[in-house]
Design an enzyme around this catalytic site. Structure first.
Site, PDB file in Angstrom:
ATOM      1  N   GLU A 167      12.663 -15.689  28.018  1.00 60.46           N
ATOM      2  CA  GLU A 167      12.285 -17.085  27.800  1.00 60.46           C
ATOM      3  C   GLU A 167      13.297 -17.818  26.908  1.00 60.46           C
ATOM      4  O   GLU A 167      12.962 -18.282  25.814  1.00 60.46           O
ATOM      5  CB  GLU A 167      10.887 -17.180  27.175  1.00 60.46           C
ATOM      6  CG  GLU A 167       9.797 -16.556  28.024  1.00 60.46           C
ATOM      7  CD  GLU A 167       8.384 -16.760  27.467  1.00 60.46           C
ATOM      8  OE1 GLU A 167       8.251 -17.138  26.290  1.00 60.46           O
ATOM      9  OE2 GLU A 167       7.424 -16.544  28.212  1.00 60.46           O
ATOM     10  N   GLU A 365       5.825 -11.388  33.111  1.00 65.74           N
ATOM     11  CA  GLU A 365       4.688 -11.523  32.195  1.00 65.74           C
ATOM     12  C   GLU A 365       3.633 -12.351  32.880  1.00 65.74           C
ATOM     13  O   GLU A 365       3.919 -13.429  33.398  1.00 65.74           O
ATOM     14  CB  GLU A 365       5.068 -12.265  30.894  1.00 65.74           C
ATOM     15  CG  GLU A 365       5.745 -11.440  29.856  1.00 65.74           C
ATOM     16  CD  GLU A 365       6.080 -12.223  28.578  1.00 65.74           C
ATOM     17  OE1 GLU A 365       5.292 -13.098  28.158  1.00 65.74           O
ATOM     18  OE2 GLU A 365       7.148 -11.941  28.011  1.00 65.74           O
TER      19      GLU A 365
HETATM   20  C1  FCB Z   1       5.142 -15.262  25.857  1.00 67.94           C
HETATM   21  C2  FCB Z   1       6.136 -14.464  25.042  1.00 67.94           C
HETATM   22  C3  FCB Z   1       5.567 -13.213  24.451  1.00 67.94           C
HETATM   23  C4  FCB Z   1       4.135 -13.334  24.005  1.00 67.94           C
HETATM   24  C5  FCB Z   1       3.298 -14.060  25.030  1.00 67.94           C
HETATM   25  C6  FCB Z   1       1.846 -14.228  24.626  1.00 67.94           C
HETATM   26  O1  FCB Z   1       5.544 -16.590  25.947  1.00 67.94           O
HETATM   27  O2  FCB Z   1       7.241 -14.058  25.845  1.00 67.94           O
HETATM   28  O3  FCB Z   1       6.408 -12.785  23.432  1.00 67.94           O
HETATM   29  O4  FCB Z   1       4.031 -13.861  22.728  1.00 67.94           O
HETATM   30  O5  FCB Z   1       3.851 -15.311  25.310  1.00 67.94           O
END
Ligand code: FCB
Length: 469
Positions: A167, A365
């Site tokens: 990110e 994720e």
């Molecule tokens: C994402 C991040 C990760 C974590 C999640 C909940 O944006 O990559 O580190 O904190 O959110």
């Protein structure tokens, strides 16, 4: 009854990061998170910082067994720059850290779990932030490539999947626009410079990786949040176009499509925010090639044309839109009413397929936040009942399955996260893990979602009762 089966050799696992799990013990340097928490603990939920967290440094063997126990065939974490590197200017590693990472990765590999290793998860070494301004400085992009080279040389023969940044837009937003990461500045021009320099650091790391001629692959993980409009009006659509340009295409186009959007450069120039850059730097970025893309998705973005006047005295993307809450939307009651929109997964997949050369990607994720209270206590069978999460995960995976059926080039899913971990200024406010972490004892306790995932990963499919759209 419907069976949702996934392609052969699909990657199943979870994502986490070094700073959120390891604990700070034994590090030769502090990251900005370690020092920021030391100076301003009140900025962190319940004042909790990164010192102890999951204690992965000591518990990695137990944890790899827990991964195996719920069917993981892969796992993403990150190497902490402030742990691995002893001397930032030369890239000389710290021997204790080398031993730890070697042991940790070997433990995964010997248990059939493919480590996917990220180099930067928001964790600038404090010293580099103080001395040079972190990624405000071009020199730090050079130091990042030395760190990357050290990591590739040390572990490149055993790591098949590398990731440069997780990110990359988030440290820009948090540190330079919206005040949720150190250095908590609010400066549109600096934000654009940091964004550019991060891409430069990414490109330099890729160059080093290619020069070493290792046999693995290297990619980047982007948070791609599709933008939806309030209405079909031209003004609302234009607002969404801007949000997409600034939040998605800003990184996706240079890193995957090999070009900086012309409109973005013009827009930044209008606001006097164009970063300092040379032709060679631009070319290094646009010529660099990722082997795969990771995509993080949690919530959709909804916008409308601006109604109120823009009053900030520095540039932010919101100059061009206002956020909008859909009155007919579905919301997660356990996380600040975040919108739930499984369809977004399909839309992301289609965008990558149609506009980004159908590059191979994985869902790096996806997570459903709940707090401790809503997950409730351990049930008599020893499991924590987070069935709310399972139902939502299934809905999202049904959309991914549909996208794969329609040609999406997706090779895996990692859920956020493995064991409840520390989430920056939110600390442990929201829980996401397959296992609960008891903050006092450090004990790990399985949740129903973990057992559901085990069956999914081991069978490479899940079954839904009843008809599914
Ligand atoms: C994402 C991040 C990760 C974590 C999640 C909940 O944006 O990559 O580190 O904190 O959110």
């Amino acid at each position: 009854m419907t069976i949702f089966a996934f392609p052969e050799k699909f990657l199943w696992g979870a994502a986490a990061s070094g700073p959120q799990t390891e604990g700070t013990e034994g590090k030769p340097h502090r990251s900005i998170w370690d020092s920021w928490h030391a100076h301003q603990p009140e900025r962190f939920f319940a004042g909790i910082g990164p010192e102890k967290v999951c204690e992965t440094l000591h518990k990695y063997q137990e944890d790899v067994a827990l991964m195996k126990n719920i069917g993981f065939n892969s796992f993403r974490t990150s190497i902490q720059w402030s742990r691995l590197i002893e001397d930032f200017e030369t890239g000389k590693p710290n021997e204790e850290a080398v031993r730890f990472y070697n042991n940790y990765f070997d433990e995964m590999i010997s248990n059939g779990i493919e480590p996917m290793i990220n180099l930067y998860h928001f964790d600038m070494p404090e010293e580099l932030q103080q001395r040079y301004g972190g990624f405000e400085s071009k020199h730090v992009t050079e130091l990042f490539s030395r760190f990357a080279t050290t990591a590739f040389q040390l572990f490149g023969h055993k790591i098949k999947y590398w990731i440069t940044f997780n990110e990359p837009i988030v440290p820009v937003e948090g540190g330079y626009l919206y005040d949720f990461h150190y250095p908590c500045k609010k400066d549109g021009k600096l934000a654009a410079q940091v964004a550019f320099n991060i891409m430069l650091a990414h490109a330099k790391a890729i160059k080093c990786y290619r020069e070493l001629a290792l046999t693995g692959e290297i990619g980047v993980v982007l948070n791609l949040t599709p933008t939806y409009t309030r209405s079909d009006s031209a003004a609302d659509k234009k607002a969404a176009w801007y949000a997409d340009l600034l939040f998605n295409r800003s990184f996706l186009d240079p890193l995957v499509r090999h070009q900086f959007p012309q409109e973005l450069c013009e827009l930044l120039a209008t606001h006097h925010c164009l970063p300092e850059m040379s032709k060679d730097e631009v070319m290094l970025i646009t010529d660099s090639r990722v082997d795969f893309l990771g995509v993080n998705y949690y919530v959709p973005r909804r916008v409308k044309a601006r109604e109120a006047e823009y009053t900030l005295d520095y540039f932010t993307p919101e100059y061009y839109f206002e956020n909008y809450i859909d009155p007919n939307g579905r919301f997660n009651p356990y996380r600040d009413n975040n919108e739930i929109l499984p369809q977004a997964i399909y839309d992301i997949a289609t965008n990558i397929r149609d506009n980004y050369g159908n590059i191979k990607w994985y869902l790096a994720e996806i997570g459903i936040a709940m707090d401790l209270e809503s997950e409730g206590p351990v049930q008599p069978d020893g499991v924590i009942d987070d069935s709310f999460r399972i139902a939502l995960m299934e809905e999202h995976l049904i959309q991914l399955h549909r996208a794969i059926g329609d040609g999406a080039n997706c090779f895996g899913v990692h859920q956020w996260t493995f064991i409840d971990n520390w989430s920056w200024i939110n600390a442990f406010k929201r829980r996401y893990g397959f296992y609960r972490l008891d903050l006092t004892t450090g004990k790990r306790q399985i949740k129903r979602n973990g057992l559901w995932f085990k069956s999914l990963a081991e069978n490479n499919q899940f079954i839904c009762e009843g008809p599914q759209s």
